[in-house]
Each structure stands twice: as C-alpha cells, then as structure tokens.
Scaffold this active site. Structure first.
Site, short mmCIF file in Angstrom:
data_model
loop_
_atom_site.label_atom_id
_atom_site.label_comp_id
_atom_site.label_asym_id
_atom_site.label_seq_id
_atom_site.Cartn_x
_atom_site.Cartn_y
_atom_site.Cartn_z
N TYR A 256 -4.90 -0.43 -4.24
CA TYR A 256 -3.81 -0.75 -3.60
C TYR A 256 -2.77 -0.38 -4.54
O TYR A 256 -1.75 0.47 -4.22
CB TYR A 256 -3.95 -2.00 -3.16
CG TYR A 256 -2.37 -2.42 -2.21
CD1 TYR A 256 -2.43 -1.86 -0.81
CD2 TYR A 256 -1.57 -3.06 -2.65
CE1 TYR A 256 -1.21 -2.09 -0.04
CE2 TYR A 256 -0.53 -3.50 -2.01
CZ TYR A 256 -0.39 -2.91 -0.74
OH TYR A 256 0.80 -3.19 0.11
N LYS B 85 0.02 2.61 -4.09
CA LYS B 85 1.45 2.56 -4.12
C LYS B 85 2.38 2.99 -4.91
O LYS B 85 3.33 3.20 -4.73
CB LYS B 85 1.52 0.81 -3.79
CG LYS B 85 1.17 0.34 -2.73
CD LYS B 85 1.72 1.18 -1.45
CE LYS B 85 1.57 0.03 -0.17
NZ LYS B 85 1.96 0.97 0.88
N ALA C 23 6.55 -9.35 3.03
CA ALA C 23 6.91 -10.07 4.49
C ALA C 23 5.61 -10.68 4.73
O ALA C 23 4.32 -10.49 4.54
CB ALA C 23 7.12 -8.93 5.32
P1 NAD Z 1 0.06 -4.90 8.74
O1 NAD Z 1 -1.61 -5.17 8.54
O2 NAD Z 1 0.60 -6.06 9.62
O3 NAD Z 1 0.49 -3.61 9.53
C1 NAD Z 1 -0.06 -2.42 9.10
C2 NAD Z 1 -0.30 -1.58 10.30
O4 NAD Z 1 -0.73 -0.12 9.62
C3 NAD Z 1 -1.25 -1.96 11.07
O5 NAD Z 1 -0.76 -1.95 12.58
C4 NAD Z 1 -2.44 -0.97 11.13
O6 NAD Z 1 -3.20 -0.92 12.41
C5 NAD Z 1 -1.74 0.31 10.74
N1 NAD Z 1 -2.69 1.33 10.08
C6 NAD Z 1 -3.58 0.74 9.30
N2 NAD Z 1 -4.30 2.16 8.76
C7 NAD Z 1 -3.75 2.86 9.70
C8 NAD Z 1 -3.95 4.58 9.61
N3 NAD Z 1 -4.98 4.77 8.92
N4 NAD Z 1 -3.53 5.05 10.60
C9 NAD Z 1 -2.44 4.60 11.31
N5 NAD Z 1 -2.07 3.22 11.26
C10 NAD Z 1 -2.68 2.69 10.33
O7 NAD Z 1 0.63 -4.88 7.58
P2 NAD Z 1 2.19 -4.92 6.87
O8 NAD Z 1 2.28 -6.04 5.82
O9 NAD Z 1 3.13 -4.78 8.02
O10 NAD Z 1 2.41 -3.59 5.98
C11 NAD Z 1 3.29 -2.58 6.24
C12 NAD Z 1 3.11 -1.61 4.94
O11 NAD Z 1 4.10 -2.38 3.89
C13 NAD Z 1 1.82 -1.17 4.13
O12 NAD Z 1 1.98 0.14 3.82
C14 NAD Z 1 1.85 -2.27 3.29
O13 NAD Z 1 0.88 -1.97 2.20
C15 NAD Z 1 3.20 -2.42 2.84
N6 NAD Z 1 3.38 -3.79 2.07
C16 NAD Z 1 3.43 -4.87 2.78
C17 NAD Z 1 3.85 -5.90 2.01
C18 NAD Z 1 3.90 -7.35 2.93
O14 NAD Z 1 4.23 -8.57 1.65
N7 NAD Z 1 3.62 -7.45 3.68
C19 NAD Z 1 4.13 -6.01 0.61
C20 NAD Z 1 4.17 -4.81 -0.05
C21 NAD Z 1 4.02 -3.52 0.71
#
Ligand code: NAD
Length: 304
Positions: free
Chosen positions: A165, A169, A197
């Site tokens: 990851y 990233k 988040a």
């Molecule tokens: P989440 O799991 O709630 O949402 C991610 C969404 O992406 C899901 O609805 C999933 O179905 C969709 N998805 C996954 N693989 C896919 C694909 N191949 N094609 C299309 N859709 C796909 O996660 P989140 O926390 O909302 O994360 C959103 C983004 O933020 C991600 O890139 C994650 O890495 C990044 N992020 C999140 C956090 C955090 O604290 N939540 C921190 C750093 C980065």
C-alpha cells in the site's frame, strides 16, 4: 467565494463508500454531474456489487442532482474506457477526475505474497493510471482538467504491514509530479490528497469515538479545494478530523566534492553539510537537481 462545480462533470472512483461517497455527494451538491464509480468489492478487493454506487446515485438524484453509476474495475483499462465513453455520450465532457478507489491487503513484508503486493499496486497505481489515461486527451482538448490522486501518510512516511500500500501510495505522487509538467500547457492541474478518515478501511484500526471524529466530510472539504477552477497544482493536501496541512519533498542544497577527492569517506565527512537544511528547496523537475549539481561543479572550476 463559494466554490461551485455547476456545469462541470466529475468522475469519482470508489464512490460507493467512505471518502469517495462523501466526495461524490458534495460535488453533486455544488452542481457537478457525477459519475459514481465503484466495483463494490470487499475491503481486500474481493467480490463485486453495484448496490453501494446505485444508492449514492439515488441520493444525488433525490436532492435534484444528476449522476450515473458505473461498476468499472479501475484496474481494467477496457472497463475504465467504457465508463469514460458513457460519460462522454451522456454529458460530452470530463472536468474532474478523483482517483479514490482503493483496497488493503496488509501483512508484514515477510508474510506478504507477491499476489497481494501486485493487486494493491494494480488497484491504486494502475487504477489511477488507467482513469487518468482515459480522460487525458479529453482534458487536453477541452484545455481544462482537474485530477486528484489519493495518496496516504503510509506512502509518504511508512506504516508497519503496508509495504504494498505504501509503495502504491507514493507511486501516485510520482505520477502527479510528471503529469503536472505534461498537463500545464492545457490547464490540467493535478494534486494529491492524503486523507485520514473513519471508513471501513480504517474502522478496525481506530477506537469507535476516533472513527467518528475522523468524518469523511472533513476530508472532502479539503479535497474540493484541489479540484475547482482555482485549484493549486502539484499540491499534497493532508486532511483529517478537521486538521489540514501540506506535505512536500525538500532537497538540501548539499555539498560539492571535487573528482580527486571523491570517496565514500569524503561523502561521510561531508554529512553535516550535505544534510544542512538551510537553502533547501522543493524542486519542480528532476532536471533541476542536475542543474544544481552542475552549478556547484562550475563554481568549483571557476574558483581554481
Ligand atoms: P473504502 O473501503 O471505504 O472505499 C473504497 C472504495 O473503493 C470502495 O467502495 C470499494 O468498493 C472501491 N474500490 C475498491 N477497489 C476498486 C476497484 N478496483 N475499482 C473500483 N472501485 C474500487 O475506503 P476509504 O477509506 O474511503 O478510501 C478511499 C481512498 O482513500 C483509498 O484510495 C484509500 O487508500 C485512501 N486513504 C484512506 C485513508 C483513510 O483513513 N480512510 C487514509 C489514507 C488513504
């Protein structure tokens, strides 16, 4: 001034849940027509379902907005192209792309299979590449585009169990750094968001009350400043729980060691000078580093 997206078309990947859902809803509230993309699989990328993305479309339509859903797997270029073609057929342009879709397959590097490494790279890196590639010529022809890459503190600083990851990233920051150079003459701005988040991605990593404090909407408030007309370019915005900051890579001015004296021992001796942070700079192209070193060599030659 109110930030508005009236008349604009936005594609948000992974918009069925968490951050993407929040981004899609707020973009729509502020006037954008939104493509709600989501494969609908589990947190580890397995499975697929259109339920979540369809629900987000219904929510947008219920508040008088326009949206369509598309179940493209962002790691599959043909499916992404189909999504972009459907967007063009319906609305004729793409102003905004939010590369947000993501999965996790956490394990220490010793225990991680190469398949888990590759799948995470495929979704985050190739997913962002595929979606950006599919809209790039459209944005160039429009002479307008705003693209957001979703990075992470895990990529910028590391996190135990997230070698796949973290690598992915950081790769999207590398992608941004070159695309800002190539997109500049067509008014395409690319920025990166490093969110924290409370979503299904993090819900078992944080206590419940902390998850609540890290509402996705707080991140979305920052994200929207990265994709409107006045958006910066090449900015890394960190956002979580109402905190907002920026991250940059700085390079020290460094030292110069003439040919006759170059050795690992001399480099180590010069460590204090090489690492001194006065005159450090955030370089804006790889070539700038070469120029800096040549200038130092020339200054030395002149002094001889
Ligand atoms: P989440 O799991 O709630 O949402 C991610 C969404 O992406 C899901 O609805 C999933 O179905 C969709 N998805 C996954 N693989 C896919 C694909 N191949 N094609 C299309 N859709 C796909 O996660 P989140 O926390 O909302 O994360 C959103 C983004 O933020 C991600 O890139 C994650 O890495 C990044 N992020 C999140 C956090 C955090 O604290 N939540 C921190 C750093 C980065």
């Amino acid at each position: 001034m109110t930030i508005s997206f009236a008349g604009q078309v936005a594609i948000v990947t992974g918009a069925g849940n968490g951050l993407g859902r929040s981004h899609a809803l707020e973009l729509a509230k502020r006037g954008a027509k939104v493509v709600v993309n989501d494969l609908g699989g589990a947190r580890d990328g397995s499975g697929a379902s259109s339920a979540a993305s369809k629900e987000v479309v219904e929510l947008i339509q219920a508040m008088g907005g326009e949206a369509i859903s598309h179940g493209a797997n962002v790691a599959n270029f043909d499916e992404v192209q189909d999504m972009v073609q459907q967007t063009m057929d319906k609305w004729g342009r793409v102003d905004i792309l939010i590369n947000n879709a993501g999965i996790l397959r956490d394990k220490s590097f010793s225990k991680m299979t190469l398949d888990d490494f590759k799948l995470v790279m495929d979704v985050h890196v190739m997913g962002s590449v595929n979606c950006t590639k599919a809209v790039w010529e459209i944005m160039k022809q429009q002479n307008y585009g705003r693209i957001v890459m979703t990075t992470s503190s895990s990529g910028m600083y590391g996190n135990f169990g997230q070698s796949n990851y973290g690598a992915a990233k950081m790769a999207v920051i590398g992608l941004m750094n070159t695309l800002v150079l190539e997109g500049a003459k067509n008014n395409i701005h690319i920025n990166a968001l490093a969110p924290t988040a409370g979503t299904r991605m993090t819900e078992d990593l944080m206590p419940e009350e902390i998850v609540k404090a890290f509402a996705p909407e707080a991140v979305t408030a920052g994200m929207l400043t990265l994709c409107d007309e006045a958006a910066p370019n090449r900015f890394i915005l960190c956002a979580g729980a109402g905190g907002y900051s920026s991250a940059s890579i700085f390079e020290t001015d460094g030292c110069f060691i003439p040919t006759a004296k170059q050795s690992p021992e001399a480099v180590r001796e010069n460590w204090p000078k090489l690492t001194a942070q006065d005159n450090q700079q955030a370089l804006v192209s790889g070539a700038q580093q070469g120029e800096k070193f040549i200038m130092k060599a020339m200054a030395f030659m002149k002094s001889q």
